[in-house]
Design an enzyme around this catalytic site. Structure first.
Site, mmCIF file in Angstrom:
data_model
loop_
_atom_site.group_PDB
_atom_site.id
_atom_site.type_symbol
_atom_site.label_atom_id
_atom_site.label_comp_id
_atom_site.label_asym_id
_atom_site.label_seq_id
_atom_site.Cartn_x
_atom_site.Cartn_y
_atom_site.Cartn_z
ATOM 1 N N GLN A 125 60.053 46.085 52.273
ATOM 2 C CA GLN A 125 61.051 45.124 51.817
ATOM 3 C C GLN A 125 62.092 45.835 50.964
ATOM 4 O O GLN A 125 61.754 46.394 49.924
ATOM 5 C CB GLN A 125 60.334 44.054 50.986
ATOM 6 C CG GLN A 125 61.229 43.004 50.401
ATOM 7 C CD GLN A 125 60.484 42.194 49.344
ATOM 8 O OE1 GLN A 125 59.932 42.736 48.396
ATOM 9 N NE2 GLN A 125 60.470 40.885 49.512
ATOM 10 N N GLY A 126 63.333 45.813 51.375
ATOM 11 C CA GLY A 126 64.396 46.446 50.601
ATOM 12 C C GLY A 126 65.152 45.420 49.789
ATOM 13 O O GLY A 126 66.250 45.001 50.175
ATOM 14 N N SER A 160 57.020 48.864 48.278
ATOM 15 C CA SER A 160 55.629 49.132 48.641
ATOM 16 C C SER A 160 55.547 49.559 50.097
ATOM 17 O O SER A 160 56.220 48.994 50.957
ATOM 18 C CB SER A 160 54.765 47.891 48.445
ATOM 19 O OG SER A 160 54.835 47.500 47.102
ATOM 20 N N GLU A 243 54.962 28.240 50.303
ATOM 21 C CA GLU A 243 54.172 28.526 49.118
ATOM 22 C C GLU A 243 52.917 29.302 49.503
ATOM 23 O O GLU A 243 52.354 29.111 50.562
ATOM 24 C CB GLU A 243 53.763 27.214 48.425
ATOM 25 C CG GLU A 243 54.918 26.380 47.954
ATOM 26 C CD GLU A 243 55.598 26.942 46.715
ATOM 27 O OE1 GLU A 243 55.136 27.974 46.180
ATOM 28 O OE2 GLU A 243 56.595 26.339 46.280
#
Lengths: 403, 358
Positions: A125-126, A160, A243
């Site tokens: 994820q950037g 990550s 969620e």
């Protein structure tokens, strides 16, 4: 009030047990494969049987089953009991796949979803940048359309799994003249190309699970964009609506609590098991109050979800509550290890119980990550106050396109 | 999986909530809080007419034959409204007789308790913080001589269920010879407390009192936990409302992040607690092996959380929060009662530790 799942779900549980007994672990020649291959093979079969990737249409490799939170919960329980691989985990399946399903082009879904859910394609994820943490929309990584390619320059951080990832979904400033939130696009980037430089960040625990990623004239085809130009902020919010599963988080906290009680039984204090110490007993019982309240809130949320009703403020609170419990467990554990409190942190694999005294030193430190990663504790408090309690939104925050 | 209240329980909560909102609005609550006599017979009669006198008592004795969870959800609503009155001690007195009484005692008392003709209460605490059945020293040798402390509404009650040495329970009629009551200067003026002195007072043992006493304790712990949960929710709501109306620096103070975070923390302490008392109430009737420990954890956790939230609520209200005229003090003291009655949180945590085999 009934904490059993009822006949229909117990029948499903029976079916699941039969399936799992037949299907995992793999037998014969298949058992000689490496774990990732075995897991991929098993996931494919479990998906064909309708147990995994239930929300994903069949044409993208899913099993396309009707949504039912209780079915999903029973499946998780039984797969967990059999120690069988569940759905491929990671940021790709958690965030990118739901985003593509909701906002992606047909060809994008076909190209990326099947490999992502089978675990063959991994993502990073950037989002965060050195100057853009809680104020994510201030991000500066630039994307310029040159011919039929995006040319991307900038730096991402806290990424990550970037060493292993095949692709990055990246928030990129493509409209420098537009207002803050409206100038961002959601681009997909091939990580295996020149100009992508991944440098691990060593954490205070000594481990390195996340990275800095430098992007120097990195290329992406013009149509590797999800949503339109300037819609990246809104696209990135898509997944926040989903969620997190509350029971999963509550199970984690009760696992840590059980480990903590075992630690208190194992170590000594004043010549007796530490669990005999009145202060230790008070701290454990106090923590158990929080752990149980969290667990019951999970059941409550699950019940409400299954009826299509709201569980009120609880879904907004799960992250903060889980973090508080994990930190308190870390503090109690750290106090229990005696002179080993002077030692360096041991290995602490996320999702597993702390191992040995140095594992508890690691828990003492790594639990702090919970109040930072994925929205800091103070940002969570803003969300609870504003969305939950109806207090005024923060005047300082510029939310021109962020609703 | 159904971890939620039933339609009937939600309706029960709504009905009771409406009733107390109408019959005991804040103006009336303040009047009662400051009155010499804190027992509102009209309000109590109304509660009795709603059927709150015998929720868990068997049908054949005029009760509703419902469960502890039904009783506890009412306790939550009454805590939320801070409704003055003897709901908890009266419920416990009936429960004690239903669990430990002879057929004759049940026939005689339960219909009267359910119909409100008789007001019951429980005499548990002895001097020296001795709330627990193992600690009771008041000897019942045909008659009673000695004293009990912190007996709710003893001056209004007709019938006292008294804990005695050996862990049993006896019945004493309040107007019998040798029973005198004297009001104690209690903090929570929605539940008035009395010292009861026995001087050769005649008493009648409950034959199964020794078995009933631990159940009575667990029921009491659950009802206090539920009451405190209701009160704590109300304290959060009051603080949020205040933050949305009070202005400083030209804006409502709810704009300030420091206060928003304080209010968020209060809500996070309270909201997840409902399941603790629900489960403890459920276990009381359905999961015997977990009933005792769940009740101990619910009481200790919820009343401690609620007490801190009450303290935070005073702070969130600023200067006015520190005054007698601000309603926060009424709920604050309600929670003081819930926390201290039947023993402090630390005591019940230690019990939970023992019950876990730690």
């Amino acid at each position: 009030m009934d904490l059993s799942y009822g006949d229909e779900y117990e029948a499903l549980r029976g079916e699941l047990r039969q399936f799992l007994t037949r299907s995992w672990p793999l037998q014969g020649e298949e058992a000689k494969l490496g774990f990732p291959e075995q897991a991929a093979l098993f996931r494919k079969r479990a998906t064909e049987a309708g147990y995994l990737n239930r929300s994903i249409p069949k044409r993208y490799g899913g099993s396309e089953q009707p949504a039912d939170v209780l079915t999903a919960q029973v499946i998780r329980e039984e797969f967990g009991r059999a120690k069988a691989p569940g759905e491929a985990r990671g940021i790709g399946t958690m965030m990118l796949v739901p985003t593509l399903l909701e906002r992606g082009e047909e060809w994008q879904k076909e190209k990326w979803i099947p490999g992502s859910i089978s675990g063959e394609i991994t993502w990073c994820q950037g989002y965060s940048e050195p100057g853009s943490g809680s104020d994510l929309a201030s991000l500066k990584t630039r994307g310029e359309l040159v011919g039929d390619e995006w040319v991307i320059n900038g730096q991402k951080i806290w990424t990550s799994g970037a060493q292993r990832a095949d692709f990055m979904f990246c928030l990129t400033r493509t409209e420098p003249d537009a207002p803050k939130h409206a100038g961002i696009s959601y681009l997909l980037i091939d990580m295996k190309q020149p100009g992508v430089d991944v440098r691990p960040l060593k954490q205070m625990t000594g481990g390195a699970t996340f990275n800095e990623v430098f992007l120097n004239d990195v290329r992406a085809p013009a149509d590797w964009i999800v949503g339109k130009r300037g819609e990246g902020w809104i696209v990135s919010r898509t997944t926040l609506k989903h969620e997190r599963n509350s029971i999963g988080a509550a199970t984690q906290t009760s696992v840590i609590f059980t480990a903590l009680v075992r630690l208190a039984q194992r170590v000594e204090k004043n010549g007796a098991p530490a669990i005999r110490d009145p202060v230790v007993r008070q701290r454990l019982a106090t923590l158990e109050g929080y752990v149980r309240a969290h667990q019951y809130s999970g059941y409550y949320q699950l019940t409400r979800d299954s009826k299509g009703e709201s569980a009120g403020l609880i879904p907004l609170m799960n992250k903060l509550i889980g973090t508080t419990i994990s930190q308190e467990a870390g503090k109690i554990g750290y106090d229990l290890v005696g002179e080993d409190a002077l030692l360096a942190a041991g290995e602490r694999t996320l999702g597993l119980m702390p191992k040995g005294n140095q594992g508890w030193v690691a828990q003492f430190m790594s639990s702090l990550g919970g109040s930072i990663a994925g929205g800091t504790a103070n940002i969570q408090r803003n969300i609870i106050a504003e969305r939950g309690l109806g207090l005024p939104r923060d005047a300082a925050a510029d939310r021109s396109a962020g609703k | 999986m159904n971890f939620d209240l039933s339609e009937e329980q939600l309706l029960l909560q709504e009905t009771v909530g409406q009733f107390v909102a109408n019959e005991c609005p804040p103006t009336r609550l303040r009047e009662l809080f400051d009155a010499d006599d804190g027992f509102d017979s009209v309000l109590w009669k109304g509660m009795i007419e709603l059927g709150l006198g015998g929720i868990t008592l068997p049908d054949e004795f005029g009760g509703a034959g419902l469960e502890m969870l039904d009783l506890a959800v009412v306790s939550e609503v009454l805590g939320h409204a801070c409704a003055p009155g003897p709901f908890v001690p009266h419920s416990l007195a009936g429960l004690a007789i239903a669990l430990g009484g002879s057929d004759e005692q049940k026939q005689r008392w339960l219909p009267r308790l359910a119909s409100g003709e008789t007001l019951g209460t429980v005499a548990i605490c002895e001097s020296g913080d001795r709330w627990q059945l193992e600690e009771w020293a008041l000897a019942a040798d045909g008659t009673l001589t000695g004293e009990k402390l912190h007996v709710p509404f003893a001056s209004n009650a007709d019938l006292l269920v008294v804990g005695v040495a050996g862990g049993g329970l006896v019945l004493v009629e309040r107007d019998s010879t040798g029973v005198s009551v004297e009001e104690i200067d209690g903090a929570d003026r929605t539940r008035r407390l009395f010292r009861v002195t026995f001087d050769g007072a005649s008493c009648e043992p409950l034959p199964e009192g020794v078995a009933a006493a631990p159940r009575l304790r667990d029921a009491g712990l659950v009802l206090l936990a539920a009451d405190a949960f209701g009160a704590a929710r109300r304290l959060v709501d009051m603080s949020v409302e205040y933050a949305q109306t009070r202005e400083q620096f030209g804006v409502t103070i709810g704009h300030f992040q420091a206060l928003k975070h304080q209010l968020a923390n209060m809500a996070v302490e309270v909201e997840p607690c409902r399941g603790l008392y629900w489960y403890a109430a459920h276990a009381f009737d359905h999961v015997a092996e977990e009933a005792e420990r769940s009740a101990a954890l619910a009481k200790s956790h919820i009343t401690d959380r609620a007490m801190q939230v009450a303290r935070d609520a005073v702070e969130a209200h600023g200067g006015i929060g520190f005054t007698w005229e601000c309603d926060v003090q009424i709920w604050f003291k309600r929670v003081m009662f819930d926390r201290a009655f039947l023993g402090a949180p630390a005591f019940h945590r230690e019990r939970a530790a023992q019950l876990a085999g730690w």
